[in-house]
Design an enzyme around this catalytic site. Structure first.
Site, PDB file in Angstrom:
ATOM      1  N   ALA A 131      13.713  61.925  47.467  1.00 48.70           N
ATOM      2  CA  ALA A 131      12.997  60.702  46.953  1.00 48.70           C
ATOM      3  C   ALA A 131      13.980  59.546  46.578  1.00 48.70           C
ATOM      4  O   ALA A 131      13.586  58.480  45.993  1.00 48.70           O
ATOM      5  CB  ALA A 131      12.247  61.041  46.015  1.00 48.70           C
ATOM      6  N   ALA A 132      15.325  59.938  46.724  1.00 51.67           N
ATOM      7  CA  ALA A 132      16.182  58.719  46.506  1.00 51.67           C
ATOM      8  C   ALA A 132      16.036  57.650  47.293  1.00 51.67           C
ATOM      9  O   ALA A 132      15.792  56.305  46.848  1.00 51.67           O
ATOM     10  CB  ALA A 132      17.614  59.465  46.450  1.00 51.67           C
ATOM     11  N   GLY A 133      15.784  58.006  48.664  1.00 48.31           N
ATOM     12  CA  GLY A 133      15.476  56.895  49.452  1.00 48.31           C
ATOM     13  C   GLY A 133      14.338  56.025  49.360  1.00 48.31           C
ATOM     14  O   GLY A 133      14.227  54.848  49.597  1.00 48.31           O
ATOM     15  N   ASP A 134      13.260  56.820  48.911  1.00 44.84           N
ATOM     16  CA  ASP A 134      11.879  56.211  48.473  1.00 44.84           C
ATOM     17  C   ASP A 134      12.006  55.449  47.433  1.00 44.84           C
ATOM     18  O   ASP A 134      11.352  54.200  47.432  1.00 44.84           O
ATOM     19  CB  ASP A 134      10.997  57.400  48.360  1.00 44.84           C
ATOM     20  CG  ASP A 134      10.818  58.417  49.543  1.00 44.84           C
ATOM     21  OD1 ASP A 134      11.058  58.091  50.700  1.00 44.84           O
ATOM     22  OD2 ASP A 134      10.542  59.599  49.222  1.00 44.84           O
TER      23      ASP A 134
HETATM   24  O1  RIB Z   1      11.387  61.637  50.772  1.00 45.18           O
HETATM   25  C1  RIB Z   1      11.032  62.687  50.277  1.00 45.18           C
HETATM   26  C2  RIB Z   1       9.850  63.304  50.697  1.00 45.18           C
HETATM   27  O2  RIB Z   1       9.820  63.334  52.020  1.00 45.18           O
HETATM   28  C3  RIB Z   1       9.202  64.359  49.967  1.00 45.18           C
HETATM   29  O3  RIB Z   1       8.592  64.083  48.723  1.00 45.18           O
HETATM   30  C4  RIB Z   1       8.393  65.096  50.897  1.00 45.18           C
HETATM   31  O4  RIB Z   1       7.156  65.214  50.666  1.00 45.18           O
HETATM   32  C5  RIB Z   1       8.516  64.417  52.301  1.00 45.18           C
HETATM   33  O5  RIB Z   1       7.579  63.580  52.710  1.00 45.18           O
END
Ligand code: RIB
Length: 306
Positions: free
Chosen positions: A250-253
């Site tokens: 989730a760092a990129g998100d």
């Molecule tokens: O970017 C991380 C995410 O990638 C995770 O939370 C997983 O669910 C996938 O979608």
């Protein structure tokens, strides 16, 4: 405050703690199994909410307990989930994630209800789309729905942001021309363009190809080295934060969410990229996807201490 819409995936993450990732044909013993809320779309919406943004989400979950848990978690972060639709006949998306001792992950997603986010469903959400200023999406939902969303964003003059993950080489040409900001990492940039991304010069050249295809601004995340911004005016590097990684999930998100939330709050692009680098570096020091995302006060406090 400007409004942000995230359209995309919601997954329950099954996170396996391992000392190393298995090779093909290898069996390993994991240390721990944790279930925690994830999905690239939901992680982005959650992060915007935690950072104090005005955010709503469009997506699909199954009519099951995982789906309800994901919706509840988003609501706790202040995300408007009225356009997250529970669908019957499909389970909520599931991601199996192994995280090794270096904090690196391997992810396999079973899409389930995420693939019910169709162009028709996007069109039904026209009022939600017209009511926002920034629209963010990713590639864990059908590409034809992503394209429809981008077309509507252009039609209504919204700023369209694509985090092209998981990357694929077969995106329609039209999509590139509808994207205002694209945020690939180095691997995604390689897959999108079919070009090498081993050196900074390679990355510049590959980012230039995305600009030629019609993307207005390309922000390439480079892990702890920071980020590169490529636009018609030129290319700039932004230094990253060196931290000891625990889990990069989730760092990129979070980078994308912090970048867009920063822009929505009135930051200029440079400021928003610096801010996104800082927030995502905090996420890397913690376990889990949404579980690792700090809120606005924590970010301020951590930045003050550092
Ligand atoms: O970017 C991380 C995410 O990638 C995770 O939370 C997983 O669910 C996938 O979608």
């Amino acid at each position: 405050m400007k409004k942000i819409l995230v359209a995309g995936s919601l997954n329950m993450d099954m996170v396996l703690d391992v000392d190393h990732h298995p090779q093909p044909g290898e069996t390993i013993l994991g240390r721990k199994l944790t279930y925690s809320p994830g999905g690239k779309g939901a992680n982005q919406a959650f992060a915007v909410g935690r950072l104090g943004g005005d955010v709503r989400m469009i997506g699909c979950v199954g009519a099951d307990s995982n789906g309800q848990a994901l919706i509840d978690n988003l609501r706790q972060a202040g995300v408007d989930t009225s356009a997250v639709i529970p669908v019957v006949d499909e389970p909520t998306g599931l991601a199996v994630i192994s995280v090794d001792d270096c904090g690196e992950n391997c992810i396999i997603v079973i899409s389930g209800a995420n693939f019910c986010l169709t162009p028709e469903l996007i069109r039904k959400q026209e009022s939600v789309i017209t009511d926002c200023d920034y629209i963010m999406t990713q590639l864990e939902t059908p590409v034809d729905a992503v394209l429809e969303l981008a077309r509507m964003a252009r039609q209504y003059g919204k700023c369209m942001i694509l985090d092209p993950a998981p990357a694929r080489a077969d995106l329609p040409d039209e999509l590139f021309s509808l994207i205002d900001i694209m945020k690939p990492n180095e691997t995604e940039l390689r897959i999108l363009t079919g070009m090498r991304t081993d050196t900074d010069e390679d990355i510049r050249k590959a980012a230039a190809v995305l600009l030629e295809k019609g993307v207005s601004k390309v922000v390439v995340t480079l892990g702890d080295r920071g980020a590169l911004l490529a636009e018609q005016e030129g290319v700039r590097f932004f230094e990253g934060q060196k931290v000891v990684p625990v889990d990069t999930t989730a760092a990129g998100d979070t980078f994308t969410a912090a970048l867009v939330n920063g822009l929505a709050e009135g930051m200029v692009m440079d400021e928003a990229i610096h801010f996104a680098n800082k927030v995502s570096s905090i996420v890397v020091t913690r376990a889990g996807a949404q579980a690792s995302i700090p809120d606005k006060e924590e970010v301020k406090e951590i930045l003050r201490r550092n």
